[in-house]
Design an enzyme around this catalytic site. Structure first.
Site, PDB file in Angstrom:
ATOM      1  CE1 TYR A   1      -3.895   2.194   0.519  1.00 50.32           C
ATOM      2  CE2 TYR A   1      -2.669   3.286   2.320  1.00 50.32           C
ATOM      3  CZ  TYR A   1      -3.721   3.189   1.222  1.00 50.32           C
ATOM      4  OH  TYR A   1      -4.475   4.431   1.426  1.00 50.32           O
TER       5      TYR A   1
ATOM      6  CG  ASP B   1      -0.932  -9.255   9.240  1.00 53.31           C
ATOM      7  OD1 ASP B   1      -0.707  -8.000   9.691  1.00 53.31           O
ATOM      8  OD2 ASP B   1      -0.678  -9.621   8.061  1.00 53.31           O
TER       9      ASP B   1
ATOM     10  CD  GLN C   1      -2.269  -1.518  -2.731  1.00 54.39           C
ATOM     11  OE1 GLN C   1      -2.918  -0.711  -2.266  1.00 54.39           O
ATOM     12  NE2 GLN C   1      -1.357  -1.374  -3.383  1.00 54.39           N
TER      13      GLN C   1
ATOM     14  CG  HIS D   1       1.714  -6.390   7.555  1.00 59.17           C
ATOM     15  ND1 HIS D   1       0.474  -7.116   7.067  1.00 59.17           N
ATOM     16  CD2 HIS D   1       2.175  -5.830   6.567  1.00 59.17           C
ATOM     17  CE1 HIS D   1       0.320  -6.706   5.966  1.00 59.17           C
ATOM     18  NE2 HIS D   1       1.062  -5.873   5.415  1.00 59.17           N
TER      19      HIS D   1
END
Lengths: 306, 305
Positions: free
Chosen positions: A86, A255, A170, A285
């Site tokens: 992202y 995460d 993303q 993450h």
């Protein structure tokens, strides 16, 4: 905190989902690709040649990317579409080409070098025109990533039967939507997928970027129904049943960005019979990257080089 | 790579400080209502740095009277400016003033100069005066100048948090009381670059491949920024997030930094888990600023029931 592996998200796939995206694909196919491919001497080295590339996408937005190929002359290269996170800058994918792949690292609209015509910023991209599925930011953003496949197909050195997609965060979400919508994809790897289970994720997390939606709804609470309605068309879970290629997914069970609960819900929905989930306890993450990168290499070697 | 501190090292940085001091901060503040919450208000801040050049930051101030400890997220080597780093609990803004700054070239501070990533680390590196990083460091220091004008800050608790720039901030600005840093590109740069093909250091390899005759010169220029030569000026209590043992910037490699710093130093080798490393950072800073009985503010998925 224990993760509920049986968690299921509230999103319901709209009845006209396929019609909506079919029209987007039709519109996309009516736009000439208009490729420009310039060798980047500075970033090229003895093993890999790097190109700065550009193509036209939805709304005639000019999209940029880094394209790299191994210097050893080989016809029919396997290829990877690398889709970005992202807020991170899309990387120059020399490492993929050093492993023998042609690789396109795409910068969808709003990312660095693709922002002259569309730039809602960060924070901002996630909620830009979120009340209208026809103008929501990700309508074009998804199409820009999918169009990367057209770029790869335009390259003579690429074997059109050996194209994969990879990404995390993303990029994981984009790997899901791309492998669902582009049947040329023969193998997919989705890590810590974002853009999946939006309305659940904003309740499960207290972190950005999903907080952008909470910020928006706190400011405009009367728009909740419209937001939910739009996001149902863009939720990776709505796309997942259309994935037919071999796919691997990895989740970090701690995460803090993309809740693993939404990952489990997504994985359950994936249509492919050849799917495998890798869960990493004690990881956030980054989703076990240092272990999982080797698994990814073996996966793509098997499906794209075998 | 130059292993010696330049003879005019002190003069170089004194000149930068003097130049910066002659530029008014000239802050412009706008309230960002959508990003404000019932526990913190968010502001967009334009300030001036050397050049003159306008840079931009996000300032979050907890509700209440203060004073509040400060986390200063120093400029990154990336295009996007975040309010707080991705994955950080938004509730952190209820406890700390947070200030994240875009240096010249990053989004929101990219007019007229828009940096490329990769690209910024070698921009203008042909000479000491043209190297862009002098301006980047000035911007980093200017962020601290601005923070000192905020009436509700607790000046005894100002944390510089981020990459190599956090250490430069600690070395060159007296306001920094604590540092959390992950060195990535300004420690023995050219030698470290020769050990990897990964960005951001690969940027230097790219440059030298095309300008091999310039190696001595850029080594000399980078020595002004080398963390080894700034280490003795760092008196803030510091947490250095090193690579895992055997990694590029592991504990052993960083010895010439950590053993010469003049404040207490904790070196934490990465556990190759953003969860474990992140938890260590949050516990460390909470312990240092609030004591061992205080509970760190962590994201939902890091909470242990």
């Amino acid at each position: 905190m224990g993760v509920d592996r049986d968690y299921r998200c509230q999103v319901i796939k709209p009845e006209d989902f396929n019609e909506f995206w079919g029209l987007v694909l039709d519109e996309l196919s009516s736009i000439e690709l208009n490729v420009k491919c310039e060798k980047d001497e500075l970033r090229s080295d003895s093993k890999v040649t790097v190109y700065q590339i550009f193509y036209d996408s939805l709304d005639h937005v000019r999209i940029s990317g880094w394209y790299s190929v191994p210097n050893t002359p080989v016809n029919g290269l396997p290829a990877i579409l690398l889709v970005p996170g992202y807020q991170s800058d899309p990387p120059i994918p020399k490492d993929w080409s050093a492993k023998g792949y042609a690789c396109l690292s795409v910068n969808p609209r709003g990312k660095v070098r693709s922002r002259s015509q569309f730039d809602p910023g960060y924070p901002g991209l996630l909620t830009h025109r979120i009340v209208d599925k026809n103008t929501y930011s990700y309508r074009g953003f998804y199409a820009d990533a999918w169009r990367g496949i057209d770029f790869l197909l335009s390259r003579g050195e690429v074997d059109s039967e050996r194209i994969g997609v990879a990404g995390s965060s993303q990029g994981g979400g984009l790997a899901i939507t791309t492998s669902a919508m582009r049947k040329e994809i023969k193998a997919a790897s989705a890590g810590a997928p974002y853009l999946c289970g939006f309305m659940d994720a904003i309740e499960l997390t207290d972190t950005y970027p999903y907080q952008e939606i909470n910020d928006y709804l706190r400011t405009y609470p009367d728009r909740l129904e419209k937001v939910e309605g739009t996001l149902a068309y863009f939720d990776g879970i709505s796309f997942a049943d259309q994935i037919n290629c071999p796919i691997i997914m990895n989740l970090g069970l701690q995460d803090n960005v993309c809740p693993p609960e939404t990952g489990y819900a997504l994985f359950e929905t994936i249509g492919s019979k050849d799917k495998k989930l890798f869960e990493y306890e004690g990881h956030g993450h980054e989703a076990g990257r240092y272990v999982h990168s080797g698994i990814m290499d073996q996966f793509f070697d098997k499906h794209l080089k075998g | 790579m130059s292993d010696n501190r330049p003879l005019d090292f002190g003069q170089f940085w004194y000149s930068l400080g003097k130049e910066l001091s002659e530029v008014p901060i000239a802050a412009e503040t706008e309230t960002l209502t959508m990003r404000s919450t019932d526990f913190a208000d968010l502001y967009g801040i334009h300030i001036s740095s050397i050049g003159p050049y306008t840079i931009y930051g996000y300032l979050s101030i907890p509700k209440g009277d203060g004073p509040f400890p400060v986390i200063y997220y120093v400029p990154k080597n990336a295009s996007v400016l975040e309010i707080i780093p991705q994955g950080t609990s938004n509730q952190i803004r209820s406890r700390y003033i947070t200030f994240s700054l875009a240096c010249r070239g990053m989004r929101t501070a990219d007019s007229p100069y828009a940096a490329m990533y990769p690209g910024q680390l070698t921009e203008g590196i042909e000479s000491l005066s043209s190297y862009i990083y002098r301006g980047v460091v000035a911007d980093t220091l200017r962020g601290l100048d601005f923070l000192l004008t905020c009436p509700t800050i607790d000046k005894s608790s100002i944390v510089a948090w981020g990459n190599d720039n956090a250490l430069l901030a600690g070395a060159l600005h007296g306001a920094v009381t604590h540092i959390v840093s992950t060195p990535s590109f300004l420690y023995d740069t050219i030698n470290q670059a020769s050990r990897t093909s990964s960005y951001p250091l690969e940027e230097f390899n790219d440059y030298l491949r095309h300008n091999p005759e310039g190696k001595g010169q850029i080594s000399e220029i980078l020595s002004y920024y080398d963390l080894r030569f700034h280490s003795s000026a760092i008196t803030a209590e510091s947490l250095i997030m090193a690579d895992y043992d055997g990694g590029l910037f592991d504990k052993k490699t960083l010895r010439n930094l950590t053993e010469n710093m003049n404040g207490a130093v904790t070196v934490h080798p990465s556990e190759r888990s953003s969860y474990k490393d992140g938890m260590f950072c949050e516990k460390w800073i909470t312990d240092k600023l609030f004591g061992k009985d205080a509970t760190p503010i962590v994201p939902n998925h890091w909470k242990v029931e």
